[in-house]
Enzyme design. Structure first.
Site, PDB file in Angstrom:
ATOM      1  N   HIS A 127       1.518 -32.980  30.432  1.00 16.65           N
ATOM      2  CA  HIS A 127       0.149 -32.349  30.095  1.00 16.65           C
ATOM      3  C   HIS A 127      -0.665 -33.236  30.714  1.00 16.65           C
ATOM      4  O   HIS A 127      -0.529 -34.423  31.017  1.00 16.65           O
ATOM      5  CB  HIS A 127      -0.150 -32.705  28.497  1.00 16.65           C
ATOM      6  CG  HIS A 127       0.881 -31.905  27.536  1.00 16.65           C
ATOM      7  ND1 HIS A 127       2.125 -32.205  27.321  1.00 16.65           N
ATOM      8  CD2 HIS A 127       0.683 -30.722  26.880  1.00 16.65           C
ATOM      9  CE1 HIS A 127       2.789 -31.507  26.513  1.00 16.65           C
ATOM     10  NE2 HIS A 127       1.716 -30.525  26.213  1.00 16.65           N
ATOM     11  N   ASP A 130      -1.613 -36.407  28.959  1.00 20.80           N
ATOM     12  CA  ASP A 130      -0.451 -37.529  28.889  1.00 20.80           C
ATOM     13  C   ASP A 130      -0.639 -38.321  29.944  1.00 20.80           C
ATOM     14  O   ASP A 130      -0.351 -39.659  29.768  1.00 20.80           O
ATOM     15  CB  ASP A 130       0.936 -36.892  29.031  1.00 20.80           C
ATOM     16  CG  ASP A 130       1.064 -35.748  28.166  1.00 20.80           C
ATOM     17  OD1 ASP A 130       0.823 -35.498  27.133  1.00 20.80           O
ATOM     18  OD2 ASP A 130       2.147 -35.052  28.766  1.00 20.80           O
ATOM     19  N   GLU A 258       5.288 -20.262  26.004  1.00 21.76           N
ATOM     20  CA  GLU A 258       6.240 -20.915  24.985  1.00 21.76           C
ATOM     21  C   GLU A 258       6.085 -20.280  23.490  1.00 21.76           C
ATOM     22  O   GLU A 258       5.235 -21.032  22.794  1.00 21.76           O
ATOM     23  CB  GLU A 258       6.129 -22.380  25.241  1.00 21.76           C
ATOM     24  CG  GLU A 258       7.095 -23.298  24.416  1.00 21.76           C
ATOM     25  CD  GLU A 258       6.848 -24.746  24.624  1.00 21.76           C
ATOM     26  OE1 GLU A 258       6.682 -25.199  25.732  1.00 21.76           O
ATOM     27  OE2 GLU A 258       7.072 -25.294  23.844  1.00 21.76           O
ATOM     28  N   HIS A 297      11.627 -24.628  18.564  1.00 23.38           N
ATOM     29  CA  HIS A 297      10.741 -23.451  17.882  1.00 23.38           C
ATOM     30  C   HIS A 297      11.738 -22.303  17.514  1.00 23.38           C
ATOM     31  O   HIS A 297      11.269 -21.613  16.437  1.00 23.38           O
ATOM     32  CB  HIS A 297       9.775 -23.303  19.262  1.00 23.38           C
ATOM     33  CG  HIS A 297       9.181 -24.426  19.665  1.00 23.38           C
ATOM     34  ND1 HIS A 297       8.209 -24.300  20.688  1.00 23.38           N
ATOM     35  CD2 HIS A 297       9.075 -25.617  19.192  1.00 23.38           C
ATOM     36  CE1 HIS A 297       7.742 -25.561  20.772  1.00 23.38           C
ATOM     37  NE2 HIS A 297       8.112 -26.366  19.957  1.00 23.38           N
TER      38      HIS A 297
END
Ligand code: XLS
Ligand code: NI
Ligand code: NI
Length: 465
Positions: A127, A130, A258, A297
């Site tokens: 990201h 990050d 996602e 997920h």
């Protein structure tokens, strides 16, 4: 994924190697215990720093293992997860950490590449937030990012390691409290757009193979205060703007969506593959965006990962995989490393069935446990995950070669291969003709047993050879 960029790792006052300086010199090895690259040593090996199944160049179904997987490490978990949880601060000891400066961010990238190289990991994901510290303004933040991207570029060049996908953190900053693209605050949408614009430029600059949208806070907590239609229209608008900008700058990577059903919001709009694909089709995005399926997920959505892969696969949306695992007894996104070989076998069966991941790969969106605070644990964790997938791939390929399962599935549906079944599939029957058929026949006949238990026994024969 749970992390907080601003949390400093603790510095436990035990054992000698903790006495390393806080900011490491460029030349100093970050992982001194790992003297050489982790190598394949075969199933009999007891070396904890060796692969027992992952043999990068070994061909399975005519393709090298490394090309089946395109294994990737997640920068956020590997380099930034502090081990904090809602009940306590970070626990991780990371001797290369220091102040939250650009200089330290650059050193961190070099450490990351040392890790990737020693692990024989060929890809990574990140990201924007990050990798580089946020400045006081967007311009300053973008400048910081550029400085760090230079080091990524150098390290990519030095090692040949590539960017699987980039993404933007559109959930951490308080400005995204109501979401980003789905925020009730149009300024948050605008800021997110500016952020993704830059993230796409950087991803292109680094030759990234893809760009991922994970919903972050794109969802809602309370229906009373929410205009769902407007929020979803905005999410689609946002994705279209991203796709348009990618075209403008000539970014050729694959976009991914996602799914995640909940956490942080109660209802995330990207619930599961089916919901995401419906959204993409409803808003004319199906040509541009595929799915990035994450195991944990899937289980949060009440599915299994193989269900999600199979759903995305048969609809033509299988893109990439965030490889991790949840805990059977904990109801949140624990992002553990995957070690369950039944699971990896099922995943690889789906992936092989749909012709592989193409530009995608297996990204370990996974973090070591809070108690596993030493840098060496990052190695054990990724080795375990890669070996679990390598063994899963081998078993899946054996199952396919043996052919019994495929044959039994085919037999189970054999009523569709001739007679009335074949005619229905061919569009030669309608409700009237089917009524006539059944009136004449009287009732259905039981044909083929489901044989679940036999299927399971056959799978075990391949797993426990
Ligand atoms: C969080 C997601 C996140 C995405 C990238 O749960 O898994 O890590 O993969 O933003
Ligand atoms: Ni996650
Ligand atoms: Ni993920």
């Amino acid at each position: 994924m749970l992390f907080c960029n601003n949390e400093k790792p603790l510095k436990p006052s035990v054992s000698a190697h903790y006495l390393l300086p806080i900011i490491m010199e460029k030349t100093m090895a970050a992982f001194p215990e790992v003297k050489k690259t982790v190598q394949y040593e075969g199933p009999e090996s007891k070396n904890p720093l060796a692969y027992r199944f992952y043999n990068p160049d070994e061909k399975i179904e005519g393709k090298a293992m490394k090309d089946h997987f395109r294994f990737s490490a997640a920068f956020w978990h590997t380099m930034r997860a502090s081990g904090s949880d809602p009940f306590g601060p970070g626990t991780m000891y990371r001797p290369w950490e220091g102040k939250d400066t650009v200089a330290n961010a650059q050193k961190r990238v070099r450490v990351f590449f040392e890790f990737l190289e020693k692990m024989q990991l060929n890809f990574y994901c990140f990201h924007d937030r990050d990798v580089a510290p946020e400045g006081k303004t967007l311009a300053e933040t973008n400048g910081n990012l550029d400085e760090v991207v230079k080091v990524f570029k150098e390290e990519q060049h030095r090692t040949g390691i590539k960017l699987l996908w980039g993404t933007a953190n559109l959930f951490g900053n308080p400005r995204y409290m109501h979401g980003a693209a789905t925020s009730s605050n149009a300024d948050a949408f605008a800021f997110a757009a500016a952020q993704v614009k830059k993230a796409l430029e950087v991803t292109k600059e680094l030759g990234g193979d893809g760009y991922t949208f994970w919903g972050g806070r794109e969802g809602y907590q309370c229906i009373w205060n929410t205009d769902m239609k407007r929020e979803l229209d905005h999410l689609a608008k946002f994705m279209h703007l991203a796709v348009d900008y990618a075209k403008q700058i000539g970014f050729k990577g694959q976009f991914y969506f996602e799914p995640k059903p909940k956490e942080p919001t109660k209802h995330q709009y990207d619930f599961d593959s089916a919901a995401c694909i419906n959204f993409l089709r409803a808003y004319g995005l199906e040509k541009y965006v595929k799915m990035n399926i994450e195991t944990n997920h899937a289980t949060l959505a009440g599915h299994s990962v193989e269900h999600e892969l199979e759903y995305a696969g048969h609809q033509g949306f299988l893109g990439s995989v965030d490889a991790n695992a949840g805990d059977e007894l904990l109801g949140w996104d624990t992002d553990q490393f995957p070690t369950n070989v039944y699971m990896t076998t099922k995943m690889m069966l789906s992936i092989l069935k749909y012709g592989g991941l193409g530009k995608g790969g297996l990204n370990f969106d996974a973090k070591v446990r809070r108690e596993s605070f030493e840098p060496i644990d990052l190695f054990y964790a990724h080795i375990g995950g890669m070996d679990a997938f390598a063994l899963g791939l081998k078993i899946a390929a054996d199952i396919r070669k043996g052919g019994e399962l495929a044959k039994m599935v085919q037999d189970r549906y054999s009523s569709w291969d001739s007679g009335i079944g074949k005619e229905i599939e061919a569009g030669k029957q309608d409700f009237k003709s089917l009524e006539k058929y059944i009136l004449k026949k009287g009732d259905t006949e039981p044909n083929v047993s489901g044989r679940q238990e036999l299927f399971e026994n056959i799978v075990n024969r391949y797993v426990f050879k």
